[in-house]
Motif scaffolding. Structure first.
Motif, PDB file in Angstrom:
ATOM      1  N   LEU A  57       0.394  -1.210   0.078  1.00 48.14           N
ATOM      2  CA  LEU A  57      -0.001  -0.486  -0.283  1.00 48.14           C
ATOM      3  C   LEU A  57       0.912   1.036   0.360  1.00 48.14           C
ATOM      4  N   LYS A  58       0.329   2.475  -0.645  1.00 49.91           N
ATOM      5  CA  LYS A  58       1.483   3.718  -0.447  1.00 49.91           C
ATOM      6  C   LYS A  58      -0.127   4.216   0.019  1.00 49.91           C
ATOM      7  N   VAL A  59       0.961   5.188   1.316  1.00 48.95           N
ATOM      8  CA  VAL A  59      -0.249   5.776   2.030  1.00 48.95           C
ATOM      9  C   VAL A  59      -0.058   6.773   1.777  1.00 48.95           C
ATOM     10  N   SER A  60      -0.866   8.044   0.917  1.00 46.49           N
ATOM     11  CA  SER A  60       0.015   9.562   0.429  1.00 46.49           C
ATOM     12  C   SER A  60      -1.465  10.145   1.468  1.00 46.49           C
ATOM     13  N   LYS A  61      -1.666  10.821   1.013  1.00 45.82           N
ATOM     14  CA  LYS A  61      -2.467  12.636   1.848  1.00 45.82           C
ATOM     15  C   LYS A  61      -3.229  13.225   0.637  1.00 45.82           C
ATOM     16  N   ASP A  62      -4.462  12.824   0.391  1.00 42.15           N
ATOM     17  CA  ASP A  62      -4.936  14.006  -0.854  1.00 42.15           C
ATOM     18  C   ASP A  62      -5.053  16.191  -0.125  1.00 42.15           C
ATOM     19  N   ARG A  63      -5.542  17.065  -0.923  1.00 42.08           N
ATOM     20  CA  ARG A  63      -4.937  18.050  -0.597  1.00 42.08           C
ATOM     21  C   ARG A  63      -5.918  18.416   0.348  1.00 42.08           C
ATOM     22  N   GLN A  64      -7.034  17.764   0.962  1.00 35.22           N
ATOM     23  CA  GLN A  64      -7.779  18.354   2.022  1.00 35.22           C
ATOM     24  C   GLN A  64      -6.220  17.796   3.472  1.00 35.22           C
ATOM     25  N   GLY A  65      -5.879  17.044   3.196  1.00 38.22           N
ATOM     26  CA  GLY A  65      -4.775  16.389   4.198  1.00 38.22           C
ATOM     27  C   GLY A  65      -5.490  14.755   4.923  1.00 38.22           C
ATOM     28  N   ARG A  66      -6.069  14.336   3.519  1.00 33.00           N
ATOM     29  CA  ARG A  66      -6.882  13.368   4.485  1.00 33.00           C
ATOM     30  C   ARG A  66      -6.116  12.491   3.989  1.00 33.00           C
ATOM     31  N   GLU A  67      -5.810  10.860   4.306  1.00 34.97           N
ATOM     32  CA  GLU A  67      -5.350   9.380   3.960  1.00 34.97           C
ATOM     33  C   GLU A  67      -5.790   8.988   2.428  1.00 34.97           C
ATOM     34  N   LYS A  68      -4.802   8.302   1.719  1.00 35.83           N
ATOM     35  CA  LYS A  68      -4.960   7.525   1.040  1.00 35.83           C
ATOM     36  C   LYS A  68      -4.379   6.380   0.483  1.00 35.83           C
ATOM     37  N   PHE A  69      -5.151   6.160   0.095  1.00 37.37           N
ATOM     38  CA  PHE A  69      -4.481   4.817   0.275  1.00 37.37           C
ATOM     39  C   PHE A  69      -4.392   3.808  -1.515  1.00 37.37           C
ATOM     40  N   MET A  70      -2.930   3.687  -1.774  1.00 37.06           N
ATOM     41  CA  MET A  70      -3.079   2.777  -3.660  1.00 37.06           C
ATOM     42  C   MET A  70      -2.444   1.766  -3.202  1.00 37.06           C
ATOM     43  N   SER A  71      -3.249   0.987  -4.086  1.00 36.70           N
ATOM     44  CA  SER A  71      -2.446  -1.008  -3.617  1.00 36.70           C
ATOM     45  C   SER A  71      -1.664  -0.224  -5.183  1.00 36.70           C
ATOM     46  N   VAL A  72      -0.069  -0.774  -4.680  1.00 42.73           N
ATOM     47  CA  VAL A  72       0.948  -0.730  -5.612  1.00 42.73           C
ATOM     48  C   VAL A  72       1.899  -1.688  -5.376  1.00 42.73           C
ATOM     49  N   PRO A  73       2.341  -2.250  -6.923  1.00 41.76           N
ATOM     50  CA  PRO A  73       3.006  -3.395  -6.673  1.00 41.76           C
ATOM     51  C   PRO A  73       4.652  -2.997  -5.733  1.00 41.76           C
ATOM     52  N   LEU A  74       5.239  -3.496  -5.151  1.00 42.46           N
ATOM     53  CA  LEU A  74       6.550  -3.999  -4.667  1.00 42.46           C
ATOM     54  C   LEU A  74       7.251  -3.839  -5.953  1.00 42.46           C
ATOM     55  N   ARG A  75       8.387  -2.659  -5.901  1.00 39.79           N
ATOM     56  CA  ARG A  75       9.245  -2.857  -7.107  1.00 39.79           C
ATOM     57  C   ARG A  75      10.700  -3.217  -6.451  1.00 39.79           C
ATOM     58  N   ILE A  76      11.483  -4.123  -7.264  1.00 42.24           N
ATOM     59  CA  ILE A  76      12.886  -4.664  -7.324  1.00 42.24           C
ATOM     60  C   ILE A  76      14.031  -4.028  -7.960  1.00 42.24           C
ATOM     61  N   PHE A  77      14.754  -3.519  -7.073  1.00 45.47           N
ATOM     62  CA  PHE A  77      16.167  -2.528  -8.656  1.00 45.47           C
ATOM     63  C   PHE A  77      16.763  -4.109  -8.037  1.00 45.47           C
ATOM     64  N   PRO A  78      17.350  -4.684  -9.395  1.00 48.24           N
ATOM     65  CA  PRO A  78      18.638  -6.105  -9.399  1.00 48.24           C
ATOM     66  C   PRO A  78      20.039  -4.931  -8.633  1.00 48.24           C
TER      67      PRO A  78
END
Lengths: 418, 628
Positions: free
Chosen positions: B124-145
């Protein structure tokens, strides 16, 4: 010229010099033959010191203060706790070749005949040199946080450079040169670490560190290994044209055109490109602590006085000493404490302050001074306050070299009574 | 790759990896390392729709090389040339293989967690929207070899990524490596599994990166090692080989029970990075401070539980095979016997690993200690498997005891006293009905959903993403849970006057040995002591004092366990308040100790000083000095 200290037959007189950020102490120890013996512990100043005297002048002053009525400077024992610039740089200045010295003591890591010591010394000096060079270069070429980290790294690493000239005086100098016995302490045999020497009658010496325990020693070397491993062959702007897998490498622009869903945002790219940018700082800090970790930790027992000089000992040495039943008992008796590492937080364990030091029983001295970079952490106000609260003579608190009107301060530590 | 309708979809995709690392794969003479035949192995990874990268639903590999400022072309695992050979052959010189290997090993770890937890984890990526409320996004885990230059690898919370370094082996002391040879941390099975576990632990318990006592980060490190080491036992060919080689004594010093041999030797450590075998000594737990050293105590305890259980399970086999003497004859063991022993070993390992992961649902959300972990382990395992058939719980309790790890506030080390106390149902209303229903249904959909590349259809993972992306919905449920917690605050050990944060709510689905479906719902709440929340308090170094609780309920929302770390407050019971006050004091003591041993202490800038303890959670710094 400083006035000579007022000596007493019932007290050791400690003269602490203001060197800026650094250490220098001259002790006048009364003996039953009516004469006083002199012990010099460290003489050095950090390059980062501000508002500090010229260390050559301090060295000159010490030599004058140690000069007897016949005009000859005599110091019975010279101790260099560890080879950091802020503890030894004074010894590279002229004048020492006229000083008659009976013994010189250094930590066991200085012993040129001990292969392990040579290995540790080499690792520490090589790392300091490599970090110093790389950090200075980086500080010139970069901006912002990277630049700040690099310049801090250079400043730190400078303290641990070989300090070869000063060390030469300590290893082979003074009047008498190589003939003066050098002791590398503690001994390999733990039972030999409480001893007396002819040069210091009526003094019991207890050498509590640095430890020879392989586990503690590892900490002294580890710091350098990874840094040196990486510094040697790091890809740089000049050889970047040769990526790992050339046939399959794509320039970011080319890649973005072909694989949009895998292309990174510029902020992520920036983050990735800067991983390890503070490598020099990390290595400089570990190495600084490692060299501090070689500090000779000594207690002088003179009559009822128990004077603790821990150099800049770090947790490893302290922990070993506090866990040694015999040393633990002695630490409890301390009537004088030279505050470790100019008053920084991690050179004086909290357990030592809160559980070992006896309230109203000891006097503490800090040899310290301002720097440009570490104003809030050295000396650490909270530690100074705590020690002032529990030290003897509350009005006085901790005696600090940087709070005196004169370029030195004298303190009498009684050898009689409780 | 869309396949033609009518062809059955394979459930898994075979991919090749190094079982340990390229160095172990090469060695043939070293007695601690087995023959090279089994060092390149094939693993089956759940089949999912994959784009070049590989880019899947939950993991994507992005091969950006920071030091060289270049990307490497992504591998297409659906290319017929690769499919036909069951994945690319292991090769150090082929970045496409590197991409394949990090993907395959990370997926195996993820599958282990899915299986044990009875639910599917998404990052999950948790960020804030313009009103400062939490946003949850399902994102893949990234791997940098090949992310950076360094003898290191780490999980980065902000990038939601695993970053692997590369470096040149020591010229003077490279072990069995070539002097100066490039070492890729992304080719070490153990390092990949270790970092992947960090990511998953962080996903499950985000506050376990706050060092509020000396066990917290040690737990992170130790647990990551446990998963890496136990995963070795899921490779049958390797397991058989080492059973033959060690004559079934899996405690011998082999790559099976050690971590990252190539890395250890290339950096001049001279041996593997760490080992699961120790000399148990309770003093060690009292005194060890370095997080990896401390973590190793946990690893050794769990491994001992494995070994004792395994011994018990193979006793009968050995008995039969030796005609009752129990003494194995000279020479090679019968292959049939090796197979049977290997079978027991891999089942035991899987069972222990599952027990270890399952414990997560029964952990408090903050301030974990090894003792808490032991209690969670015992409770979780007993909930699902009331009978301790092979004595693995008993073995775990004993192994922890031998290392001086005790649980606080328990009467004895009997299994019954280690269980978390059952909640008194009368004191708690069930979880709010609608929120509960929605959560159970959406989690159930997630579990039953298989991301198979059916042709001509939209991929349903977009649907499940919607759930997280519907912020309004998430927020509404959160408020309901907050209200529920506020109502029961005192009994949860929380102060009703302070803000309560619901930080997690999920359902899990497991099958009991009797074949029944066991559904549980788990909610987690946290609150912070206000005067420690700001970094102005020098005593705390940027890690606030937090209270929290994990509430476990049945499918109908009736509360069964409340696992608390109480808040200092007049509103909670006296006993809970005292416990909290003691914890607060201990956290202060921990910071003092931290300061004593932290070499950076004198050199922090004032801003860093305020956050100095919090800064220790940075895995990059933590993993430096060749300890990963």
């Amino acid at each position: 010229m400083n006035p000579k200290p007022k000596l007493s037959s019932k007290a050791i007189t400690v003269r602490m010099y203001y060197v800026g950020f650094g250490d220098s102490f001259l002790l006048f120890v009364p003996a039953s033959d009516g004469r006083h013996r002199k012990i010099l512990i460290d003489c050095g100043k950090h390059q980062q010191s501000v508002k500090a005297p010229n260390i050559a002048d301090v060295a000159q002053q010490i030599i004058e203060d140690a000069t007897d009525a016949d005009g000859v400077a005599r110091i019975d024992l010279v101790i260099a706790t560890h080879r950091h610039q802020d503890h030894v740089s004074g010894f590279e200045k002229p004048g020492w070749d006229k000083v008659e010295v009976k013994e010189v003591w250094m930590p066991w890591t200085e012993d040129p005949n001990d292969p392990k010591a040579v290995e540790i010394l080499k690792a520490q000096s090589t790392t300091a040199g490599a970090v110093h060079k790389a950090a200075k270069k980086k500080a010139k070429l970069t901006l912002g946080a990277t630049q700040q980290a690099a310049s801090a790294a250079a400043a730190l690493a400078e303290n641990s450079l070989t300090n070869a000239k000063a060390m030469k005086t300590l290893h082979a100098g003074f009047a008498g040169g190589k003939k003066i016995p050098r002791k590398f302490l503690p001994h390999k045999d733990r039972t030999a670490d409480t001893f007396q020497v002819a040069a210091l009658p009526d003094v019991n010496v207890h050498v509590m560190g640095p430890s020879r325990d392989p586990k503690v020693i590892n900490d002294l070397e580890d710091a350098s290994q990874e840094y040196l491993l990486l510094a040697r062959s790091e890809p740089t702007a000049s050889n970047r044209a040769l990526p790992l897998f050339q046939n399959l490498a794509l320039h970011p622009k080319e890649f973005a055109a072909k694989h949009k869903s895998l292309t990174l945002k510029s902020t992520d790219i920036h983050r990735l490109n800067n991983i390890g940018d503070d490598r020099e700082l990390a290595a400089a800090i570990s190495n600084e602590a490692a060299v501090n970790g070689t500090s000779l930790m000594i207690m002088f027992e003179i009559g009822k006085a128990y004077m603790l000089f821990p150099g800049d000992a770090q947790w490893g040495t302290w922990n070993a000493a506090m866990n040694d039943t015999e040393w633990h008992e002695l630490l409890k008796k301390s009537t004088f404490y030279k505050i470790g590492h100019h008053g920084s937080h991690n050179a004086t364990p909290i357990d030592f302050v809160e559980k070992i030091l006896r309230q109203d029983h000891f006097i503490a001295m800090a040899c310290t001074g301002p720097t440009q970079k570490w104003t809030d952490t050295i000396p650490r106000p909270k530690l100074m306050k705590k020690l002032s609260e529990i030290a003897k003579g509350k009005a006085k608190g901790v005696i600090r070299s940087d709070k005196q009107k004169k370029p030195y301060v004298d303190l009498n530590v009684p050898i009689t009574g409780a | 790759m869309a396949t033609k309708p009518g062809y059955p979809q394979p459930l898994s995709r075979p991919l090749k990896i190094y079982a340990f690392d390229p160095m172990v794969a090469l060695s043939s003479n070293d007695t601690t390392i087995a023959r090279s035949s089994s060092k390149k192995i094939s693993v089956d990874v759940a089949n999912e729709k994959l784009a070049p990268g590989p880019q899947g639903a939950r993991i994507e590999v992005i091969d950006y090389d920071g030091p060289n400022r270049r990307y490497y072309t992504p591998v297409d695992l659906n290319d017929p040339a690769i499919l036909m050979q069951g994945g690319l052959e292991p090769a150090e010189s082929d970045p496409h293989f590197h991409q394949q290997m990090v993907y395959a090993v990370a997926m195996k770890v993820l599958e282990n967690f899915d299986h044990a937890l009875g639910r599917k984890l998404r990052f999950l990526k948790v960020s804030k929207d313009r009103q400062g409320r939490e946003k949850f996004m399902s994102v893949p885990l990234r791997i940098f070899p090949h992310a950076f230059w360094g003898a290191n690898a780490f999980y980065d919370h902000d990038l939601i990524a695993l970053l692997f370094g590369y470096f040149n082996a020591s010229a003077a002391d490279p072990g069995q490596n070539m002097p100066g040879q490039t070492i890729f941390t992304c080719l070490s099975h153990d390092i990949i599994a270790h970092e992947m576990t960090h990511a998953l632990v962080d996903r499950l318990k985000k506050l376990f990166t706050e060092p509020s006592n000396r066990d917290v980060l040690a737990f992170h490190e130790g647990f990551a090692d446990i998963v890496a080491i136990f995963q070795h036992f899921s490779f049958p060919s390797v397991l058989r080989e080492f059973i033959q080689k060690t004559r079934a004594n899996l405690r011998e010093n082999t790559p099976m029970v050690t971590l990252a041999q190539q890395f250890g030797r290339a950096t001049g450590i001279g041996d593997s990075l760490r080992s699961a075998i120790d000399e148990p000594d309770p003093r060690h737990y009292e005194t060890a401070t370095e997080v990896h050293t401390r973590g190793s105590i946990l690893v050794a305890a769990v491994f001992e539980a494995f070994f004792v259980t395994y011994q018990r399970r193979i006793d009968e086999l050995i008995h039969i095979a030796t005609g009752g003497t129990g003494i194995l004859p000279e020479g090679d063991l019968f292959p049939e016997l090796v197979n049977r022993i290997a079978n027991e070993a891999s089942q035991t390992a899987q069972s222990i690993l599952t027990m270890c992961i399952r414990a997560f649902d029964y952990l408090p959300p903050v301030d974990i200690t090894f003792g808490d972990y032991l209690r969670a382990l015992v409770t979780a395992d007993r909930e699902l498997l009331p009978e301790d058939q092979y004595g693995q719980r008993a073995a775990a309790i004993e192994a922890f005891r031998r290392r001086g790890i005790y649980a606080k506030n328990v009467f004895s080390l009997a299994e019954e006293s280690l269980l978390w106390e059952c909640a008194d149902e009368e004191h708690f209303e069930p979880f709010p009905g609608e929120t509960l229903r929605e959560e159970v249904i959406s989690d159930a959909q997630e579990v039953s959903y298989v991301n198979l590349p059916k042709s001509g259809k939209h991929y349903p993972h977009h649907k499940s993403r919607q759930r997280f992306n519907n912020f309004h919905h998430v927020r509404k449920n959160k408020e309901e849970m907050r209200a529920w917690a506020k109502k029961h605050a005192a009994k949860l050990g929380l102060d009703p006057a302070l803000k309560i944060d619901p930080i997690g709510f999920h359902a899990s689905f497991r099958i009991s040995p009797q074949g029944q479906l066991v559904v549980e719902t788990v909610a987690q709440f946290v609150q912070t002591l206000p005067e420690t929340a700001n970094s102005t308090s020098e005593d705390f170094g940027g890690v606030p004092f937090r209270a929290g609780c994990t509430v476990i309920a049945s499918a109908d929302g009736s509360v069964r366990y409340v696992i608390r770390k109480p808040m200092v407050s007049k509103k909670v019971s006296k006993a809970m308040h005292n416990e909290a006050a003691q914890r607060l004091e201990e956290q202060r003591g921990f910071v003092n100790k931290f300061d004593s041993i932290d070499p950076r202490n004198p050199w922090y800038s004032p801003r860093e000083y305020e956050k100095r303890v919090a800064l220790a959670l940075n895995f990059e710094a933590l993993h430096r000095r060749a300890i990963l």
